[in-house]
Design an enzyme around this catalytic site. Structure first.
Site, PDB file in Angstrom:
ATOM      1  N   GLY A  26     -53.259  -7.609  26.075  1.00 12.44           N
ATOM      2  CA  GLY A  26     -52.042  -7.995  26.792  1.00 12.44           C
ATOM      3  C   GLY A  26     -50.933  -6.964  26.632  1.00 12.44           C
ATOM      4  O   GLY A  26     -50.275  -6.560  27.595  1.00 12.44           O
ATOM      5  N   ARG A  27     -50.715  -6.514  25.403  1.00 14.93           N
ATOM      6  CA  ARG A  27     -49.606  -5.576  25.143  1.00 14.93           C
ATOM      7  C   ARG A  27     -49.937  -4.153  25.567  1.00 14.93           C
ATOM      8  O   ARG A  27     -49.114  -3.257  25.402  1.00 14.93           O
ATOM      9  CB  ARG A  27     -49.206  -5.645  23.666  1.00 14.93           C
ATOM     10  CG  ARG A  27     -50.352  -5.444  22.690  1.00 14.93           C
ATOM     11  CD  ARG A  27     -49.937  -5.854  21.282  1.00 14.93           C
ATOM     12  NE  ARG A  27     -51.041  -5.807  20.324  1.00 14.93           N
ATOM     13  CZ  ARG A  27     -51.888  -6.794  20.099  1.00 14.93           C
ATOM     14  NH1 ARG A  27     -51.801  -7.929  20.801  1.00 14.93           N
ATOM     15  NH2 ARG A  27     -52.836  -6.692  19.190  1.00 14.93           N
TER      16      ARG A  27
ATOM     17  N   GLU B 192     -46.270 -21.329  28.616  1.00 10.22           N
ATOM     18  CA  GLU B 192     -44.964 -20.952  29.168  1.00 10.22           C
ATOM     19  C   GLU B 192     -45.122 -20.501  30.626  1.00 10.22           C
ATOM     20  O   GLU B 192     -44.352 -20.902  31.508  1.00 10.22           O
ATOM     21  CB  GLU B 192     -44.343 -19.798  28.358  1.00 10.22           C
ATOM     22  CG  GLU B 192     -43.922 -20.144  26.949  1.00 10.22           C
ATOM     23  CD  GLU B 192     -45.041 -19.975  25.926  1.00 10.22           C
ATOM     24  OE1 GLU B 192     -46.232 -19.900  26.340  1.00 10.22           O
ATOM     25  OE2 GLU B 192     -44.745 -19.941  24.728  1.00 10.22           O
TER      26      GLU B 192
ATOM     27  N   LYS C  61     -52.996 -12.892  31.569  1.00  7.21           N
ATOM     28  CA  LYS C  61     -54.370 -12.453  31.320  1.00  7.21           C
ATOM     29  C   LYS C  61     -55.301 -13.666  31.236  1.00  7.21           C
ATOM     30  O   LYS C  61     -56.323 -13.722  31.894  1.00  7.21           O
ATOM     31  CB  LYS C  61     -54.411 -11.639  30.022  1.00  7.21           C
ATOM     32  CG  LYS C  61     -55.788 -11.173  29.634  1.00  7.21           C
ATOM     33  CD  LYS C  61     -55.733 -10.272  28.415  1.00  7.21           C
ATOM     34  CE  LYS C  61     -57.133 -10.033  27.876  1.00  7.21           C
ATOM     35  NZ  LYS C  61     -57.149  -9.170  26.708  1.00  7.21           N
TER      36      LYS C  61
ATOM     37  N   HIS D 210     -21.807   1.827  17.381  1.00  2.00           N
ATOM     38  CA  HIS D 210     -20.626   0.996  17.136  1.00  2.00           C
ATOM     39  C   HIS D 210     -21.013  -0.376  16.613  1.00  2.00           C
ATOM     40  O   HIS D 210     -20.225  -1.321  16.703  1.00  2.00           O
ATOM     41  CB  HIS D 210     -19.792   0.885  18.414  1.00  2.00           C
ATOM     42  CG  HIS D 210     -19.233   2.224  18.811  1.00  2.00           C
ATOM     43  ND1 HIS D 210     -18.021   2.684  18.345  1.00  2.00           N
ATOM     44  CD2 HIS D 210     -19.759   3.218  19.560  1.00  2.00           C
ATOM     45  CE1 HIS D 210     -17.808   3.901  18.822  1.00  2.00           C
ATOM     46  NE2 HIS D 210     -18.856   4.251  19.567  1.00  2.00           N
TER      47      HIS D 210
ATOM     48  N   GLU E 223     -47.159  -6.814  17.132  1.00  2.00           N
ATOM     49  CA  GLU E 223     -48.299  -7.698  17.389  1.00  2.00           C
ATOM     50  C   GLU E 223     -49.601  -6.965  17.036  1.00  2.00           C
ATOM     51  O   GLU E 223     -50.593  -7.585  16.676  1.00  2.00           O
ATOM     52  CB  GLU E 223     -48.307  -8.162  18.861  1.00  2.00           C
ATOM     53  CG  GLU E 223     -49.184  -9.377  19.094  1.00  2.00           C
ATOM     54  CD  GLU E 223     -48.945 -10.056  20.436  1.00  2.00           C
ATOM     55  OE1 GLU E 223     -48.260 -11.091  20.496  1.00  2.00           O
ATOM     56  OE2 GLU E 223     -49.460  -9.543  21.448  1.00  2.00           O
TER      57      GLU E 223
ATOM     58  N   LYS F 135     -48.531 -22.090  18.566  1.00  2.00           N
ATOM     59  CA  LYS F 135     -48.878 -22.694  19.866  1.00  2.00           C
ATOM     60  C   LYS F 135     -49.507 -24.073  19.649  1.00  2.00           C
ATOM     61  O   LYS F 135     -49.168 -25.043  20.329  1.00  2.00           O
ATOM     62  CB  LYS F 135     -49.904 -21.817  20.598  1.00  2.00           C
ATOM     63  CG  LYS F 135     -49.397 -20.485  21.103  1.00  2.00           C
ATOM     64  CD  LYS F 135     -50.516 -19.819  21.896  1.00  2.00           C
ATOM     65  CE  LYS F 135     -50.224 -18.360  22.186  1.00  2.00           C
ATOM     66  NZ  LYS F 135     -51.358 -17.658  22.783  1.00  2.00           N
TER      67      LYS F 135
HETATM   68  O1  F6P Z   1     -48.224 -13.949  22.338  1.00  2.00           O
HETATM   69  C1  F6P Z   1     -49.609 -13.959  22.404  1.00  2.00           C
HETATM   70  C2  F6P Z   1     -50.117 -13.417  23.686  1.00  2.00           C
HETATM   71  O2  F6P Z   1     -51.483 -13.682  23.730  1.00  2.00           O
HETATM   72  C3  F6P Z   1     -49.850 -11.933  23.870  1.00  2.00           C
HETATM   73  O3  F6P Z   1     -50.749 -11.130  23.200  1.00  2.00           O
HETATM   74  C4  F6P Z   1     -49.923 -11.825  25.349  1.00  2.00           C
HETATM   75  O4  F6P Z   1     -49.383 -10.623  25.797  1.00  2.00           O
HETATM   76  C5  F6P Z   1     -49.135 -13.034  25.757  1.00  2.00           C
HETATM   77  O5  F6P Z   1     -49.504 -14.029  24.812  1.00  2.00           O
HETATM   78  C6  F6P Z   1     -49.369 -13.529  27.159  1.00  2.00           C
HETATM   79  O6  F6P Z   1     -50.698 -13.868  27.370  1.00  2.00           O
HETATM   80  P1  F6P Z   1     -51.271 -14.070  28.822  1.00  2.00           P
HETATM   81  O7  F6P Z   1     -51.138 -12.798  29.563  1.00  2.00           O
HETATM   82  O8  F6P Z   1     -52.697 -14.481  28.634  1.00  2.00           O
HETATM   83  O9  F6P Z   1     -50.462 -15.158  29.491  1.00  2.00           O
END
Ligand code: F6P
Length: 550
Positions: free
Chosen positions: A273-274, A217, A211, A390, A359, A514
């Protein structure tokens, strides 16, 4: 209702009435509740679209449900819901509308943000996604060397990974099995390594899903994927356009990365995002299942959106599920909530819900910024049910904790299961029904004794029962049913956040880690000293550096 004008939750008369009711409820047993109302098993059910929802095995009476609905009314759940659907900026800490419901609205719907109807833009992107997905599926989108795409690798994390990764698993039997679709999220290089090591780069498409397009990452993995691709293909920068597309709200950063914005599928800041896998973030899924199936899924979401928006409180499934969670979390001190699907295809479902729920509602200040003095979101956990039986079901059955649980199962196995395996479905579902029965009604000491069990073993073999569960049963796990299930949980989470008076749509709690990681990285590489670190972290970092020979 204006958040500022709201009384503190635990100072409302409705809260006090529930607290009193809880005291009176005491240790009432499900056995008693069922004995009192023989039709409870049919009375306490709801139907939403294809979902049959049984809430009879809950520690509630008609009075409990009435008091919970009164709490919802007093806390303005319906008003906040309507404000959300209208596109008002109910995510106040980020000053954003919350409009994932617009992502699945029909083409002719009108939903405005800042005076602009967002629905045409949603459908324009869906149409572009569909055209692109069709091209890839037909082998018409070719890579740098002219080979058709056979592998799709989605690079994203959190909401830009969990949704499509989960849904791809869920809908595997609807996917084009000739395509390899993989998901890379972890900044641990092992994730990308395992995803690409056996792929032909000439046949591989990377979908960079972010987003913000700033998530470290994702950008790190995307950069490494680009290096791998260009090195393996011995190609120049111009190969990127054929092998990389972006899903983002941030065109500037996409361009900066080197992806042509013509190959960018956009979404908007009013999609959390979620809550985003039914936006452009679902492109990998759409390529896998095809645009028609993707649209069926969106229709499933929309069906439950409409139910949530219009159904009366007594029949409103997300409202009910949300309020049941409030009942246990706030009045029984339940700390966690298990989601236990009886479908192998739902193996990533609970992991997806963890982000959605935790979240969203893992908050400890209210919408005015004051500390809450009531419990908020539960720990959400679970894996497919039979495996759990189990492993950790022992604790649910005989441990000391209250763990409300959702059981999700299907009448029919997926359509392309090998004929020889179809018979196993009844065994799977026999377990599904047996577990909620055992959890609800247990086994009394007298019943154990009647089996001839020696007295000293009676306490060990006794099951207390009285463990509350919801059962969600559908005919089949189709794209539409998946959409219905996800929307059900999205709105359940919404209801709880509204009652608890928290902003369910921000996630400031992920920021600090972060920032600190950015500060620590140069210490690990030796470009900065440990001086600024606390003594524990400094010692750990020093040990790490020693082990790495630095
Ligand atoms: O973990 C924090 C967060 O902002 C989430 O809310 C989001 O889904 C994820 O990182 C990834 O963010 P982006 O889509 O901006 O890479």
């Amino acid at each position: 209702m204006n958040a500022a004008s709201r009384a503190k939750l635990n100072q409302t008369p409705e809260w006090t009435a529930l607290a009193k009711h809880r005291e009176e409820f005491g240790a009432t047993q499900l056995r008693e509740l069922f004995a009192r109302t023989p039709d409870r098993g049919t009375d306490y059910t709801l139907r939403v679209g294809d979902l049959h929802l049984d809430y009879s095995k809950h520690l509630v009476t008609d009075e409990t449900l009435r008091l919970l609905r009164e709490l919802a009314a007093a806390t303005g759940v319906a008003e906040l819901r309507d404000a959300m659907f209208r596109g008002e900026k109910i995510n106040t800490t980020e000053d954003r509308a919350v409009l994932h419901t617009a992502l699945r609205a029909p083409r002719d719907a009108v939903i405005e943000v800042d005076g602009e109807n967002v629905v045409p833009a949603v459908h324009a992107v869906l149409d572009r996604m569909a055209a692109f997905a069709d091209k890839v599926r037909a082998g018409e989108w070719t890579g740098h060397t002219g080979k058709p795409i056979k592998n799709v690798v989605n690079i994203g994390i959190g909401g830009s990974d969990l949704g499509p990764a989960m849904a791809y698993e869920v809908l595997r039997s609807f996917t084009d099995r000739s395509l390899t679709v993989r998901f890379v999220s972890n900044v641990d290089g092992a994730d990308l390594h395992e995803a690409v090591r056996d792929l032909d780069p000439a046949e591989t498409l990377f979908i960079v899903a972010s987003k913000t397009f700033t998530t470290i990452e994702t950008i790190t993995n995307a950069t490494s994927a680009r290096d791998w691709l260009l090195t393996e293909l011995r190609a120049g920068q111009d190969a990127v356009a054929k092998h990389f597309v972006a899903l983002s709200t941030n065109a500037e950063k996409v361009e900066e990365f080197g992806i042509d914005t013509a190959n960018m599928f956009e979404f908007w800041d009013w999609v959390g995002g979620r809550y985003s896998y039914d936006s452009a973030i679902g492109l990998s899924l759409m390529i896998a299942i095809g645009p028609d199936r993707f649209r069926e899924m969106l229709d499933g979401f929309h069906l439950v959106d409409e139910h949530f928006r219009t159904a009366p409180a007594e029949e409103n499934a997300p409202l009910l599920l949300g309020l049941l969670g409030v009942w246990y979390g706030n009045f029984f001190d339940a700390q966690s909530h298990a989601v236990l699907p009886y479908s192998h295809y739902l193996s990533k479902f609970t992991a997806y819900l963890q982000q959605l729920d935790m979240e969203s509602n893992g908050k400890s200040v209210d919408r005015q910024g004051d500390p809450v003095d009531w419990q908020t979101g539960p720990v959400v956990w679970g894996t497919p049910g039979t495996n759990g039986q189990h492993a950790y079901y022992q604790l649910i059955h005989q441990g000391t904790k209250m763990i409300p649980a959702d059981f999700i199962g299907f009448a029919a196995p997926v359509h392309d299961l090998l004929p020889g395996l179809i018979a196993q479905h009844d065994l799977l579902m026999a377990n599904f029904f047996a577990q909620t029965q055992a959890l609800a009604f247990g086994k009394t000491p007298d019943e154990v004794r009647a089996e001839g069990v020696p007295e000293e073993l009676v306490p060990h073999k006794t099951f207390q029962g009285n463990h509350p569960t919801t059962t969600i049963l559908a005919d089949r796990l189709t794209p539409s049913v998946l959409g219905q299930l996800i929307a059900l949980y999205e709105h359940k989470v919404f209801v709880q956040g509204a009652v608890w008076d928290i902003d369910s749509f921000d996630q400031w709690g992920v920021e600090l880690g972060k920032v600190l990681a950015k500060r620590i990285e140069p210490v690990l590489t030796g470009d900065a000293g440990t001086g600024e670190l606390d003594s524990s972290t400094a010692a750990l970092v020093t040990a790490y550096r020693t082990l790495r020979g630095r």
